[in-house]
Design a protein around this motif. Structure first.
Motif, PDB file in Angstrom:
ATOM      1  N   ASN A   5       2.765   3.682 -80.308  1.00 12.82           N
ATOM      2  CA  ASN A   5       3.402   4.397 -79.217  1.00 12.82           C
ATOM      3  C   ASN A   5       3.935   5.721 -79.785  1.00 12.82           C
ATOM      4  O   ASN A   5       4.810   5.703 -80.658  1.00 12.82           O
ATOM      5  N   PRO A   6       3.426   6.861 -79.306  1.00 13.35           N
ATOM      6  CA  PRO A   6       3.881   8.153 -79.839  1.00 13.35           C
ATOM      7  C   PRO A   6       5.387   8.370 -79.708  1.00 13.35           C
ATOM      8  O   PRO A   6       5.998   8.995 -80.569  1.00 13.35           O
ATOM      9  N   GLU A   7       5.994   7.832 -78.641  1.00 12.38           N
ATOM     10  CA  GLU A   7       7.443   7.983 -78.478  1.00 12.38           C
ATOM     11  C   GLU A   7       8.187   7.255 -79.587  1.00 12.38           C
ATOM     12  O   GLU A   7       9.216   7.730 -80.067  1.00 12.38           O
ATOM     13  N   ARG A   8       7.673   6.116 -79.995  1.00 12.92           N
ATOM     14  CA  ARG A   8       8.292   5.363 -81.090  1.00 12.92           C
ATOM     15  C   ARG A   8       8.184   6.153 -82.390  1.00 12.92           C
ATOM     16  O   ARG A   8       9.127   6.208 -83.174  1.00 12.92           O
ATOM     17  N   VAL A   9       7.036   6.768 -82.616  1.00 14.77           N
ATOM     18  CA  VAL A   9       6.845   7.585 -83.814  1.00 14.77           C
ATOM     19  C   VAL A   9       7.776   8.797 -83.764  1.00 14.77           C
ATOM     20  O   VAL A   9       8.386   9.151 -84.774  1.00 14.77           O
ATOM     21  N   CYS A  10       7.922   9.403 -82.597  1.00 16.62           N
ATOM     22  CA  CYS A  10       8.826  10.552 -82.456  1.00 16.62           C
ATOM     23  C   CYS A  10      10.269  10.157 -82.758  1.00 16.62           C
ATOM     24  O   CYS A  10      11.009  10.938 -83.370  1.00 16.62           O
ATOM     25  N   ASN A  11      10.669   8.960 -82.365  1.00 11.91           N
ATOM     26  CA  ASN A  11      12.010   8.469 -82.694  1.00 11.91           C
ATOM     27  C   ASN A  11      12.169   8.319 -84.207  1.00 11.91           C
ATOM     28  O   ASN A  11      13.197   8.709 -84.772  1.00 11.91           O
ATOM     29  N   ILE A  12      11.153   7.791 -84.861  1.00 17.96           N
ATOM     30  CA  ILE A  12      11.188   7.646 -86.318  1.00 17.96           C
ATOM     31  C   ILE A  12      11.247   9.017 -86.981  1.00 17.96           C
ATOM     32  O   ILE A  12      11.986   9.220 -87.943  1.00 17.96           O
ATOM     33  N   ILE A  13      10.501   9.972 -86.447  1.00 15.46           N
ATOM     34  CA  ILE A  13      10.522  11.342 -86.974  1.00 15.46           C
ATOM     35  C   ILE A  13      11.933  11.917 -86.874  1.00 15.46           C
ATOM     36  O   ILE A  13      12.453  12.501 -87.830  1.00 15.46           O
ATOM     37  N   GLN A  14      12.560  11.744 -85.719  1.00  9.04           N
ATOM     38  CA  GLN A  14      13.918  12.266 -85.521  1.00  9.04           C
ATOM     39  C   GLN A  14      14.899  11.629 -86.507  1.00  9.04           C
ATOM     40  O   GLN A  14      15.705  12.329 -87.131  1.00  9.04           O
ATOM     41  N   LEU A  15      14.830  10.320 -86.664  1.00  8.03           N
ATOM     42  CA  LEU A  15      15.718   9.632 -87.605  1.00  8.03           C
ATOM     43  C   LEU A  15      15.450  10.070 -89.042  1.00  8.03           C
ATOM     44  O   LEU A  15      16.385  10.272 -89.825  1.00  8.03           O
ATOM     45  N   ALA A  16      14.180  10.224 -89.399  1.00  8.26           N
ATOM     46  CA  ALA A  16      13.824  10.652 -90.753  1.00  8.26           C
ATOM     47  C   ALA A  16      14.345  12.058 -91.032  1.00  8.26           C
ATOM     48  O   ALA A  16      14.865  12.328 -92.116  1.00  8.26           O
ATOM     49  N   ARG A  17      14.230  12.937 -90.062  1.00  7.14           N
ATOM     50  CA  ARG A  17      14.760  14.303 -90.237  1.00  7.14           C
ATOM     51  C   ARG A  17      16.276  14.260 -90.457  1.00  7.14           C
ATOM     52  O   ARG A  17      16.804  14.944 -91.320  1.00  7.14           O
ATOM     53  N   GLU A  18      16.945  13.455 -89.667  1.00 12.92           N
ATOM     54  CA  GLU A  18      18.398  13.350 -89.786  1.00 12.92           C
ATOM     55  C   GLU A  18      18.799  12.772 -91.144  1.00 12.92           C
ATOM     56  O   GLU A  18      19.713  13.271 -91.796  1.00 12.92           O
ATOM     57  N   PHE A  19      18.100  11.737 -91.567  1.00 10.97           N
ATOM     58  CA  PHE A  19      18.420  11.113 -92.850  1.00 10.97           C
ATOM     59  C   PHE A  19      18.104  12.037 -94.019  1.00 10.97           C
ATOM     60  O   PHE A  19      18.924  12.235 -94.907  1.00 10.97           O
ATOM     61  N   ALA A  21      17.916  15.172 -94.105  1.00  9.62           N
ATOM     62  CA  ALA A  21      18.679  16.421 -94.084  1.00  9.62           C
ATOM     63  C   ALA A  21      20.016  16.291 -94.797  1.00  9.62           C
ATOM     64  O   ALA A  21      20.649  17.292 -95.116  1.00  9.62           O
ATOM     65  N   LYS A  22      20.434  15.081 -95.053  1.00  8.69           N
ATOM     66  CA  LYS A  22      21.719  14.872 -95.728  1.00  8.69           C
ATOM     67  C   LYS A  22      21.632  15.355 -97.170  1.00  8.69           C
ATOM     68  O   LYS A  22      20.641  15.125 -97.857  1.00  8.69           O
ATOM     69  N   GLU A  23      22.671  16.007 -97.613  1.00  9.65           N
ATOM     70  CA  GLU A  23      22.675  16.600 -98.953  1.00  9.65           C
ATOM     71  C   GLU A  23      22.494  15.580-100.067  1.00  9.65           C
ATOM     72  O   GLU A  23      21.896  15.877-101.090  1.00  9.65           O
ATOM     73  N   ALA A  24      23.011  14.382 -99.889  1.00  8.25           N
ATOM     74  CA  ALA A  24      22.982  13.396-100.973  1.00  8.25           C
ATOM     75  C   ALA A  24      21.623  12.715-101.147  1.00  8.25           C
ATOM     76  O   ALA A  24      21.414  12.007-102.114  1.00  8.25           O
ATOM     77  N   PRO A  50      24.460   4.732 -91.844  1.00  7.99           N
ATOM     78  CA  PRO A  50      24.001   4.214 -90.553  1.00  7.99           C
ATOM     79  C   PRO A  50      22.647   4.778 -90.113  1.00  7.99           C
ATOM     80  O   PRO A  50      21.863   4.072 -89.481  1.00  7.99           O
ATOM     81  N   VAL A  51      22.356   6.025 -90.432  1.00  5.30           N
ATOM     82  CA  VAL A  51      21.062   6.608 -90.063  1.00  5.30           C
ATOM     83  C   VAL A  51      19.950   5.950 -90.872  1.00  5.30           C
ATOM     84  O   VAL A  51      18.895   5.613 -90.332  1.00  5.30           O
ATOM     85  N   TYR A  52      20.201   5.734 -92.152  1.00  3.89           N
ATOM     86  CA  TYR A  52      19.225   5.046 -92.991  1.00  3.89           C
ATOM     87  C   TYR A  52      18.958   3.640 -92.455  1.00  3.89           C
ATOM     88  O   TYR A  52      17.810   3.218 -92.339  1.00  3.89           O
ATOM     89  N   ARG A  53      20.024   2.937 -92.111  1.00  3.58           N
ATOM     90  CA  ARG A  53      19.855   1.562 -91.599  1.00  3.58           C
ATOM     91  C   ARG A  53      19.061   1.558 -90.296  1.00  3.58           C
ATOM     92  O   ARG A  53      18.193   0.712 -90.087  1.00  3.58           O
ATOM     93  N   PRO A 109       8.548  12.065 -99.485  1.00  2.07           N
ATOM     94  CA  PRO A 109       9.124  13.385 -99.223  1.00  2.07           C
ATOM     95  C   PRO A 109       8.438  14.046 -98.022  1.00  2.07           C
ATOM     96  O   PRO A 109       7.224  13.926 -97.862  1.00  2.07           O
ATOM     97  N   TYR A 110       9.192  14.679 -97.161  1.00  2.00           N
ATOM     98  CA  TYR A 110       8.691  15.374 -95.972  1.00  2.00           C
ATOM     99  C   TYR A 110       8.013  14.442 -94.973  1.00  2.00           C
ATOM    100  O   TYR A 110       7.151  14.852 -94.200  1.00  2.00           O
ATOM    101  N   ILE A 111       8.413  13.162 -94.958  1.00  4.97           N
ATOM    102  CA  ILE A 111       7.782  12.176 -94.085  1.00  4.97           C
ATOM    103  C   ILE A 111       7.803  12.616 -92.628  1.00  4.97           C
ATOM    104  O   ILE A 111       6.820  12.428 -91.908  1.00  4.97           O
ATOM    105  N   ALA A 112       8.897  13.190 -92.154  1.00  9.14           N
ATOM    106  CA  ALA A 112       8.978  13.608 -90.749  1.00  9.14           C
ATOM    107  C   ALA A 112       7.915  14.656 -90.439  1.00  9.14           C
ATOM    108  O   ALA A 112       7.236  14.580 -89.408  1.00  9.14           O
ATOM    109  N   ASP A 113       7.753  15.623 -91.329  1.00  8.13           N
ATOM    110  CA  ASP A 113       6.743  16.668 -91.124  1.00  8.13           C
ATOM    111  C   ASP A 113       5.337  16.074 -91.118  1.00  8.13           C
ATOM    112  O   ASP A 113       4.491  16.452 -90.296  1.00  8.13           O
ATOM    113  N   TYR A 114       5.069  15.160 -92.035  1.00  7.43           N
ATOM    114  CA  TYR A 114       3.739  14.554 -92.120  1.00  7.43           C
ATOM    115  C   TYR A 114       3.433  13.716 -90.884  1.00  7.43           C
ATOM    116  O   TYR A 114       2.319  13.767 -90.348  1.00  7.43           O
TER     117      TYR A 114
END
Length: 128
Positions: A5-19, A21-24, A50-53, A109-114
């Motif tokens: 489901n592309p929407e499910r993948v888009c949700n994963i992309i959003q979460l991956a970008r958020e995770f 993007a964290k400096e640590a 929480p984003v990672y989880r 690395p760069y999973i959201a972009d890929y």
């Protein structure tokens, strides 16, 4: 043909970008030895995030064949495979999926972009 489901993948992309993007969060390049548990070591420090989880749960809640498609989609977006080689990418992803597949996928690395590029190659867009 993409069976996720592309929407499910888009949700994963959003979460991956958020995770990611964290400096640590520092994810090294792929190791020379594929058996290294580097992804688990790197991500262990983030298990309380929480984003990672949520990201780990979103991927872990998928069936193994769906996780393999997600991995293959990232390889497609990274240009390891062409769209015409999708079946080969799926087969290889299924053979290389680890029992720790959520961590394996999150640690790319760069999973959201890929993933976004892989979706685009299949004719889907998260912004639409």
């Amino acid at each position: 043909m993409l069976e996720l489901n592309p929407e499910r993948v888009c949700n994963i992309i959003q979460l991956a970008r958020e995770f990611h993007a964290k400096e640590a969060v520092v994810i090294p390049e792929m190791p020379n030895n594929p058996g290294d548990d580097w992804a688990l070591q790197v991500l262990a420090d983030h298990r309380d995030d929480p984003v990672y989880r949520e990201l780990k749960y979103a991927i872990g809640d998928m069936e193994p064949d769906q996780q393999a498609q997600l991995l293959a989609l990232s390889w497609l977006g990274r240009e390891d495979y062409a769209l015409e080689e999708w079946d080969t990418a799926l087969q290889t992803a299924g053979e290389n999926l680890l029992s720790s597949s959520p961590e394996q996928i999150i640690a790319i690395p760069y999973i959201a972009d890929y993933l976004e590029e892989g979706l685009r190659l299949h004719g889907y867009d998260c912004d639409a």
